[in-house]
Write a protein that holds these residues in place. Structure first.
Motif, PDB file in Angstrom:
ATOM      1  N   SER A 153       0.826  -1.263   0.161  1.00 56.54           N
ATOM      2  CA  SER A 153      -0.071   0.001  -0.019  1.00 56.54           C
ATOM      3  C   SER A 153       0.912   1.358  -0.015  1.00 56.54           C
ATOM      4  N   THR A 154       0.036   2.557  -0.356  1.00 59.43           N
ATOM      5  CA  THR A 154       0.992   3.676  -0.480  1.00 59.43           C
ATOM      6  C   THR A 154       1.493   4.051   1.020  1.00 59.43           C
ATOM      7  N   ALA A 155       0.456   3.687   1.983  1.00 61.01           N
ATOM      8  CA  ALA A 155       0.816   4.247   3.469  1.00 61.01           C
ATOM      9  C   ALA A 155       2.162   3.587   3.798  1.00 61.01           C
ATOM     10  N   LEU A 156       2.364   2.299   3.543  1.00 60.97           N
ATOM     11  CA  LEU A 156       3.293   1.532   4.095  1.00 60.97           C
ATOM     12  C   LEU A 156       4.536   1.668   3.295  1.00 60.97           C
ATOM     13  N   GLN A 157       4.668   2.392   1.814  1.00 59.12           N
ATOM     14  CA  GLN A 157       5.659   2.656   0.981  1.00 59.12           C
ATOM     15  C   GLN A 157       6.024   3.895   1.509  1.00 59.12           C
ATOM     16  N   ILE A 158       5.583   4.868   2.142  1.00 57.71           N
ATOM     17  CA  ILE A 158       5.699   6.142   2.787  1.00 57.71           C
ATOM     18  C   ILE A 158       6.404   5.946   3.790  1.00 57.71           C
ATOM     19  N   LEU A 159       5.829   4.741   4.821  1.00 55.33           N
ATOM     20  CA  LEU A 159       6.455   4.598   5.969  1.00 55.33           C
ATOM     21  C   LEU A 159       8.037   3.989   5.754  1.00 55.33           C
ATOM     22  N   LEU A 160       8.109   3.144   4.784  1.00 57.28           N
ATOM     23  CA  LEU A 160       9.654   2.526   4.417  1.00 57.28           C
ATOM     24  C   LEU A 160      10.511   3.733   3.986  1.00 57.28           C
ATOM     25  N   LEU A 161       9.978   4.693   3.045  1.00 64.28           N
ATOM     26  CA  LEU A 161      10.673   5.871   2.700  1.00 64.28           C
ATOM     27  C   LEU A 161      11.248   6.694   3.800  1.00 64.28           C
ATOM     28  N   LEU A 162      10.268   6.898   4.752  1.00 65.55           N
ATOM     29  CA  LEU A 162      10.731   7.613   5.797  1.00 65.55           C
ATOM     30  C   LEU A 162      11.840   7.120   6.595  1.00 65.55           C
ATOM     31  N   THR A 163      11.781   5.787   6.799  1.00 69.28           N
ATOM     32  CA  THR A 163      12.753   4.869   7.440  1.00 69.28           C
ATOM     33  C   THR A 163      14.182   5.073   6.868  1.00 69.28           C
ATOM     34  N   VAL A 164      14.076   4.923   5.480  1.00 68.90           N
ATOM     35  CA  VAL A 164      15.322   5.036   4.727  1.00 68.90           C
ATOM     36  C   VAL A 164      15.824   6.490   4.726  1.00 68.90           C
ATOM     37  N   LEU A 165      15.223   7.506   4.792  1.00 69.27           N
ATOM     38  CA  LEU A 165      15.505   8.545   4.804  1.00 69.27           C
ATOM     39  C   LEU A 165      15.992   9.114   6.158  1.00 69.27           C
ATOM     40  N   THR A 166      15.651   8.276   7.385  1.00 73.69           N
ATOM     41  CA  THR A 166      16.376   8.433   8.454  1.00 73.69           C
ATOM     42  C   THR A 166      17.611   8.055   8.709  1.00 73.69           C
ATOM     43  N   VAL A 167      18.005   6.765   8.087  1.00 71.88           N
ATOM     44  CA  VAL A 167      19.338   6.258   8.070  1.00 71.88           C
ATOM     45  C   VAL A 167      20.179   6.651   6.984  1.00 71.88           C
ATOM     46  N   ALA A 168      19.705   7.457   6.056  1.00 74.88           N
ATOM     47  CA  ALA A 168      20.553   7.892   4.851  1.00 74.88           C
ATOM     48  C   ALA A 168      21.789   8.644   5.251  1.00 74.88           C
ATOM     49  N   PRO A 169      21.616   9.561   6.078  1.00 74.91           N
ATOM     50  CA  PRO A 169      22.814  10.487   6.476  1.00 74.91           C
ATOM     51  C   PRO A 169      23.881   9.404   6.984  1.00 74.91           C
ATOM     52  N   ALA A 170      23.729   8.600   7.877  1.00 78.40           N
ATOM     53  CA  ALA A 170      24.888   7.568   8.270  1.00 78.40           C
ATOM     54  C   ALA A 170      25.363   6.715   7.226  1.00 78.40           C
ATOM     55  N   LEU A 171      24.348   6.283   6.019  1.00 74.73           N
ATOM     56  CA  LEU A 171      24.794   5.412   4.999  1.00 74.73           C
ATOM     57  C   LEU A 171      25.928   6.384   4.148  1.00 74.73           C
ATOM     58  N   VAL A 172      25.397   7.771   4.094  1.00 71.35           N
ATOM     59  CA  VAL A 172      26.120   8.551   3.024  1.00 71.35           C
ATOM     60  C   VAL A 172      27.560   8.770   3.842  1.00 71.35           C
ATOM     61  N   LEU A 173      27.728   8.950   5.026  1.00 70.02           N
ATOM     62  CA  LEU A 173      29.074   9.074   5.795  1.00 70.02           C
ATOM     63  C   LEU A 173      29.875   7.695   5.635  1.00 70.02           C
ATOM     64  N   MET A 174      29.203   6.555   5.636  1.00 66.86           N
ATOM     65  CA  MET A 174      30.012   5.364   5.976  1.00 66.86           C
ATOM     66  C   MET A 174      30.605   4.782   4.680  1.00 66.86           C
ATOM     67  N   VAL A 175      29.513   4.832   3.628  1.00 69.55           N
ATOM     68  CA  VAL A 175      29.908   3.902   2.613  1.00 69.55           C
ATOM     69  C   VAL A 175      30.044   4.636   1.020  1.00 69.55           C
ATOM     70  N   THR A 176      30.249   6.173   1.244  1.00 67.86           N
ATOM     71  CA  THR A 176      30.362   6.658   0.045  1.00 67.86           C
ATOM     72  C   THR A 176      31.767   7.645   0.222  1.00 67.86           C
ATOM     73  N   SER A 177      31.635   8.515  -0.744  1.00 64.05           N
ATOM     74  CA  SER A 177      33.095   9.324  -1.129  1.00 64.05           C
ATOM     75  C   SER A 177      32.881  10.490  -0.136  1.00 64.05           C
ATOM     76  N   PHE A 178      31.762  10.755   0.638  1.00 63.45           N
ATOM     77  CA  PHE A 178      31.547  11.820   1.151  1.00 63.45           C
ATOM     78  C   PHE A 178      32.637  12.329   2.067  1.00 63.45           C
ATOM     79  N   THR A 179      32.982  11.332   3.064  1.00 58.80           N
ATOM     80  CA  THR A 179      34.117  11.818   4.060  1.00 58.80           C
ATOM     81  C   THR A 179      35.392  12.288   3.575  1.00 58.80           C
ATOM     82  N   ARG A 180      35.956  11.849   2.507  1.00 58.01           N
ATOM     83  CA  ARG A 180      37.094  12.312   1.862  1.00 58.01           C
ATOM     84  C   ARG A 180      36.964  13.736   1.104  1.00 58.01           C
ATOM     85  N   ILE A 181      35.783  13.816   0.661  1.00 60.55           N
ATOM     86  CA  ILE A 181      35.569  15.231  -0.113  1.00 60.55           C
ATOM     87  C   ILE A 181      35.183  16.288   1.079  1.00 60.55           C
TER      88      ILE A 181
END
Length: 256
Positions: free
Chosen positions: A51-79
């Motif tokens: 359902s759309t409501a569950l998709q929104i819930l999953l999207l919000l969950t991903v957005l919550t942990v996205a900053p940590a993922l960007v710091l840990m597994v991408t080139s953001f730290t070096r840059i």
């Protein structure tokens, strides 16, 4: 088909109608709808039925942990560390502001990581959305391009450090390394590389500071802060050599 878990969400009926029709009607105010999770044949999930409501819930969950993922597994730290070194070397205090540096670092991260993210989408996300693979298979497949990117930028010495501290047997191939050892080894390798680049960036500005301080001492102007005089010269030097172009091109090239 096995019967699914059926949840009647009366309180969200008005929101569902408004999202689907654009407005609420009095007749639908007391209506209810059913959210069903049914197992697909073969055990594979069918995300198109979520359902759309569950998709929104999953999207919000991903957005919550996205900053940590960007710091840990991408080139953001070096840059972002190298850009901070540039500002410190120029001695411009808060110019450019933190928001500008972080925004530039994020845009450069998206540019550098685009090939990796395209591979994750083609190998894991798209097959999962089409119902071809399960969630577990999608996660395992999607982690492969990220592992390859991190291993390419990680020193073997740093990997040995975390593999040894984990107490596990030494793996025979990189494919057997766990993400628990790869991610921290990747981060300290990124910090080491960023500090090396920062040292090289600092050198010409340090020479300018030393020359200005020597000139002021020879003129007997001991009470005049050298930083006040050297700042315009450092900015002029940075602009004349097209410093931002050199820094950005060097950062992007360091990941190739």
């Amino acid at each position: 088909m096995n019967p699914g878990i059926r949840l009647t969400l009366c309180a969200l009926a008005a929101i569902a109608v408004a999202a689907g029709c654009g407005a609420l009607s009095p007749a639908s105010a007391g209506a209810s709808f059913t959210l069903s999770f049914d197992d697909a044949p073969g055990g594979a999930a069918q995300p198109q039925k979520v359902s759309t409501a569950l998709q929104i819930l999953l999207l919000l969950t991903v957005l919550t942990v996205a900053p940590a993922l960007v710091l840990m597994v991408t080139s953001f730290t070096r840059i972002v560390v190298v850009l901070s070194f540039v500002r410190q070397a120029l001695s411009t205090q808060q110019m450019p502001p933190n928001q500008v540096l972080v925004g530039l670092a994020l845009l450069m991260t998206f540019f550098v990581m685009t090939p990796t993210w395209n591979a994750v989408h083609d190998q894991a996300v798209r097959p999962y959305l089409e119902g071809e693979v399960s969630v577990t298979e999608a996660l395992k497949t999607g982690a492969v391009p990220l592992r390859e990117f991190m291993l390419k930028q990680t020193r073997e010495k740093d990997l040995e450090l975390f593999v040894g501290m984990s107490g596990r047997p030494r793996p025979e191939s990189p494919a057997e390394l766990s993400l628990a050892a790869i991610v921290p080894a990747f981060m300290i390798s990124e910090l080491r590389t960023a500090f090396q680049m920062g040292f090289v960036i600092y050198l010409p500005f340090l020479i300018v500071d030393m020359v200005i301080a020597s000139v002021l001492m020879s003129m007997g102007m001991l009470m005049l802060p050298p930083a006040m005089i050297s700042l315009p010269f450092k900015i002029l030097l940075f602009v004349l050599v097209d410093g931002w172009h050199l820094v950005v091109s060097s950062l992007v090239a360091s990941f190739r």
